[in-house]
Scaffold this motif. Structure first.
Motif, PDB file in Angstrom:
ATOM      1  N   GLY A   3      -6.757  -2.076 -25.946  1.00 50.59           N
ATOM      2  CA  GLY A   3      -6.809  -3.254 -26.793  1.00 50.59           C
ATOM      3  C   GLY A   3      -7.151  -4.536 -26.069  1.00 50.59           C
ATOM      4  N   ASN A   4      -7.721  -4.449 -24.881  1.00 49.36           N
ATOM      5  CA  ASN A   4      -8.109  -5.631 -24.119  1.00 49.36           C
ATOM      6  C   ASN A   4      -9.612  -5.581 -23.834  1.00 49.36           C
ATOM      7  N   PRO A   5     -10.446  -5.740 -24.874  1.00 49.57           N
ATOM      8  CA  PRO A   5     -11.897  -5.655 -24.654  1.00 49.57           C
ATOM      9  C   PRO A   5     -12.435  -6.947 -24.037  1.00 49.57           C
ATOM     10  N   PRO A   6     -13.580  -6.867 -23.367  1.00 46.39           N
ATOM     11  CA  PRO A   6     -14.175  -8.078 -22.798  1.00 46.39           C
ATOM     12  C   PRO A   6     -14.784  -8.951 -23.891  1.00 46.39           C
ATOM     13  N   THR A   7     -14.799 -10.266 -23.646  1.00 45.20           N
ATOM     14  CA  THR A   7     -15.434 -11.176 -24.593  1.00 45.20           C
ATOM     15  C   THR A   7     -16.893 -11.411 -24.243  1.00 45.20           C
ATOM     16  N   GLY A   8     -17.279 -11.095 -23.020  1.00 41.89           N
ATOM     17  CA  GLY A   8     -18.664 -11.258 -22.584  1.00 41.89           C
ATOM     18  C   GLY A   8     -19.399  -9.932 -22.608  1.00 41.89           C
ATOM     19  N   SER A   9     -20.513  -9.903 -21.937  1.00 41.96           N
ATOM     20  CA  SER A   9     -21.360  -8.727 -21.892  1.00 41.96           C
ATOM     21  C   SER A   9     -20.725  -7.624 -21.048  1.00 41.96           C
ATOM     22  N   LEU A  10     -20.501  -6.480 -21.660  1.00 47.83           N
ATOM     23  CA  LEU A  10     -19.910  -5.353 -20.942  1.00 47.83           C
ATOM     24  C   LEU A  10     -20.871  -4.829 -19.875  1.00 47.83           C
ATOM     25  N   LEU A  11     -22.153  -4.818 -20.170  1.00 46.08           N
ATOM     26  CA  LEU A  11     -23.147  -4.366 -19.199  1.00 46.08           C
ATOM     27  C   LEU A  11     -23.157  -5.273 -17.973  1.00 46.08           C
ATOM     28  N   GLU A  12     -23.139  -6.571 -18.197  1.00 48.22           N
ATOM     29  CA  GLU A  12     -23.123  -7.515 -17.081  1.00 48.22           C
ATOM     30  C   GLU A  12     -21.864  -7.328 -16.242  1.00 48.22           C
ATOM     31  N   TYR A  13     -20.731  -7.120 -16.890  1.00 47.49           N
ATOM     32  CA  TYR A  13     -19.472  -6.893 -16.180  1.00 47.49           C
ATOM     33  C   TYR A  13     -19.575  -5.671 -15.276  1.00 47.49           C
ATOM     34  N   TRP A  14     -20.074  -4.560 -15.826  1.00 49.80           N
ATOM     35  CA  TRP A  14     -20.145  -3.321 -15.045  1.00 49.80           C
ATOM     36  C   TRP A  14     -21.154  -3.423 -13.911  1.00 49.80           C
ATOM     37  N   VAL A  15     -22.226  -4.161 -14.109  1.00 49.46           N
ATOM     38  CA  VAL A  15     -23.185  -4.353 -13.011  1.00 49.46           C
ATOM     39  C   VAL A  15     -22.515  -5.116 -11.872  1.00 49.46           C
ATOM     40  N   TYR A  16     -21.772  -6.158 -12.211  1.00 50.01           N
ATOM     41  CA  TYR A  16     -21.026  -6.889 -11.185  1.00 50.01           C
ATOM     42  C   TYR A  16     -20.017  -5.982 -10.493  1.00 50.01           C
ATOM     43  N   LEU A  17     -19.270  -5.197 -11.259  1.00 50.36           N
ATOM     44  CA  LEU A  17     -18.217  -4.369 -10.686  1.00 50.36           C
ATOM     45  C   LEU A  17     -18.781  -3.291  -9.772  1.00 50.36           C
ATOM     46  N   VAL A  18     -19.805  -2.613 -10.203  1.00 50.10           N
ATOM     47  CA  VAL A  18     -20.402  -1.565  -9.365  1.00 50.10           C
ATOM     48  C   VAL A  18     -21.030  -2.180  -8.115  1.00 50.10           C
TER      49      VAL A  18
END
Length: 122
Positions: free
Chosen positions: A59-74
């Motif tokens: 129940g804690n989804p991101p408010t921004g782009s999920l793709l951008e988040y995962w690119v940063y994380l990886v």
């Protein structure tokens, strides 16, 4: 993302980064201390990957782009091992500085991930 965990990651990354830069400029080659800081940072990033998988399901989804988040994380998770491999192949004082700069780059990326997760509106 969890704010306190983000702060811990940023603090560890900044400490490892400053330590690497100071040790490198002092002429020290990569050692257990400088590599250990990046190893701890990598463990925190792996934990962040697990948190990022579980958080939307809880129940804690991101408010921004999920793709951008995962690119940063990886990308952030790839920097510490790449810096350590480079440092162990070259083994000069500058490779210790490179590890420090890599850790500081991860600190910026982790904070950006926090912004993507909590502040932006997609």
């Amino acid at each position: 993302m969890i704010l306190w965990f983000t702060v811990v990651q940023v603090v560890v990354a900044v400490v490892a980064g400053v330590l690497g830069i100071v040790l490198g400029l002092a002429g020290r080659r990569p050692s257990d201390l400088s590599v250990g800081g990046l190893a701890l940072l990598e463990l925190l990033l792996i934990a962040q990957i697990v948190i990022a998988i579980i958080a939307p399901l809880a129940g804690n989804p991101p408010t921004g782009s999920l793709l951008e988040y995962w690119v940063y994380l990886v990308s952030a998770a790839l920097i510490p091992p790449a810096a350590v491999v480079w440092a162990l192949l070259e083994r000069s004082r500058w490779s210790t500085v490179i590890m420090g700069v890599g850790a500081l780059a991860v600190a910026v990326m982790v904070w950006r991930m926090q912004v993507i997760w909590t502040v932006q509106v997609a």
